[in-house]
Design an enzyme around this catalytic site. Structure first.
Site, mmCIF file in Angstrom:
data_model
loop_
_atom_site.group_PDB
_atom_site.id
_atom_site.type_symbol
_atom_site.label_atom_id
_atom_site.label_comp_id
_atom_site.label_asym_id
_atom_site.label_seq_id
_atom_site.Cartn_x
_atom_site.Cartn_y
_atom_site.Cartn_z
ATOM 1 C CG ASP A 186 11.636 -2.565 4.691
ATOM 2 O OD1 ASP A 186 11.756 -3.309 3.697
ATOM 3 O OD2 ASP A 186 10.550 -2.189 5.141
ATOM 4 C CD GLU A 187 10.940 -7.334 2.177
ATOM 5 O OE1 GLU A 187 10.205 -8.310 2.420
ATOM 6 O OE2 GLU A 187 10.758 -6.554 1.237
ATOM 7 C CG ASP A 223 8.453 -5.492 5.536
ATOM 8 O OD1 ASP A 223 8.450 -5.952 4.390
ATOM 9 O OD2 ASP A 223 8.401 -4.267 5.778
#
Ligand code: TTP
Ligand code: MG
Length: 382
Positions: free
Chosen positions: A98-99, A4
């Site tokens: 983003d993860e 993340d």
């Protein structure tokens, strides 16, 4: 492993505006009533957080740097990070820009320790994007995601086999997957504060506070989660075909059927954020003779009008001498959709707008709530 990015949007802005490094940066809607998408760790110290009204953030942090989001850039970075992840795992399940979860089962032969894998991913991301990520490694998804968050920012956290239950026992119940604010309040009211409290509770008692979630929460509290990493498999093609109850003979009817297939395919392309360079038309005649014609275009398409125009050209290459039993349109050689305004800017962007509006209405009110005109005849008949 769960990876993340730290303060993702804000970190990208700090990277691209070096003078903002070390300062409170708040990325949020530009409108007066917009909300904060994310805040740099410097800004979080002032109490600024995601989903807070920008006006509130300005009160808490008047010296903050307020930046409008640049989604195209974030998407590009996300793709870059994804490419890096692909070096470490075959099965990757993205959760957001983003993860992602990475199934690193069996990677031991390339790295001496688990920590080594996490350090290597983080180093690649930093070197190639200039950004910092946190990583968590654990026996399952729930624990890996929890772990990546525990040592943020710039953290690595490993939960080894056998230590699942003891490591998470002291954490608050909110850390359990699926426990939002409402469930948290109910659990607290019933006296469950830490994960240890859930571990030692009996499921029947837990049900009084958490209802049908109780059994799952009890397992999670013991570090048990059986969900596999579910990779997105890239779609290779999108097609739509129909075998008609009665063979089509009227050229106008055939034309309309093709238009409809093109509409269905175009919508599915847009839904999957894909555009096609190859369009193929399949026709099966009454005699079961089947012909397929395809054309590959230079520009990827995702609009009915474009696909239909291509299909019309393909139809001209087929002689319709008998009744049509089956018609199908398939879009393949899928790529990213075209940037708006690349080609025929005015006409195309008007068509894109119309398509988006129709998509939104169909999404909300169902497919039959709005249709393009060529669908109409069918309904009249019915
Ligand atoms: P997160 O990973 O939740 O947050 P983050 O990366 O900013 O910070 P952290 O270091 O705690 O991971 O979300 C990723 C991005 O998604 C974030 O940078 C902005 C966007 N986002 C929103 O637009 N709205 C939201 O409410 C949240 C939570 C995130
Ligand atoms: Mg993040």
């Amino acid at each position: 492993m769960h990876v993340d990015m730290d303060a993702f949007f804000a970190s990208v802005e700090q990277r691209d505006h070096p003078e903002w490094k070390g300062k409170p940066v708040i990325v949020g809607g530009a409108l007066p009533r917009g909300v904060v998408a994310t805040a740099s760790y410097e800004a979080r110290r002032f109490g600024v957080h995601s989903a807070m009204a920008v006006s509130r953030a300005r009160q808490l942090c008047p010296q903050g740097i307020f930046a409008p989001p640049r989604f195209e850039i974030y998407k590009e970075v996300s793709r870059q990070v994804r490419k890096i992840m692909e070096r470490y795992a075959q099965d990757i399940e993205p959760l957001s820009l983003d993860e992602a979860f990475l199934d690193i089962t069996g990677m031991g032969y390339r790295f001496a320790t688990l920590g080594e894998i996490a350090r290597s991913v983080k180093a690649d991301i930093l070197k190639e994007t200039g950004l910092i990520a946190s990583a968590g490694i654990a026996p399952n998804k729930f624990l890996a995601k929890l772990a990546s968050d525990l040592r943020k920012p710039d953290g690595i956290c490993i939960i080894p086999y056998g230590q699942e239950a003891s490591l998470i026992a002291p954490l608050p119940v909110r850390r359990l997957w699926g426990v939002g604010r409402v469930t948290e309040e109910k659990l607290q009211a019933a006296g469950y504060r830490t994960i240890r409290d859930i571990q030692t509770a009996c499921v029947q008692d837990l049900e009084k506070a958490a209802g049908s979630q109780a059994a799952v929460l009890h397992e999670l509290a013991w570090g048990i989660d059986r969900r596999p990493v579910q990779p997105e498999r890239e779609i290779q093609s999108i097609g739509d075909e129909t075998t008609y109850e009665q063979d089509l003979t009227d050229p106008r009817e055939i034309d309309r059927a093709v238009a409809i297939h093109c509409d269905v395919v175009a919508r599915r392309l847009r839904k999957n954020h894909r555009a096609a360079q190859t369009i193929s038309l399949k026709v099966r005649f009454s005699s079961f003779r089947t012909v397929t014609r395809a054309v590959t275009r230079e520009d990827p398409v995702d609009l009915q009008e474009e696909i239909y125009e291509t299909a019309r050209r393909l139809m001209k290459r087929i002689s319709f001498t008998e009744g049509v039993r089956l018609l199908g349109i398939t879009a393949s050689k899928l790529t990213e959709p075209m940037e708006e305004g690349t080609l025929f800017p005015d006409r195309r962007s008007a068509l894109v707008k119309a398509a988006k509006a129709v998509d939104a209405i169909q999404e909300k009110y169902g497919d039959t709530s709005i249709r393009r005109g060529f669908w109409l005849e069918d309904q009249k008949k019915e």
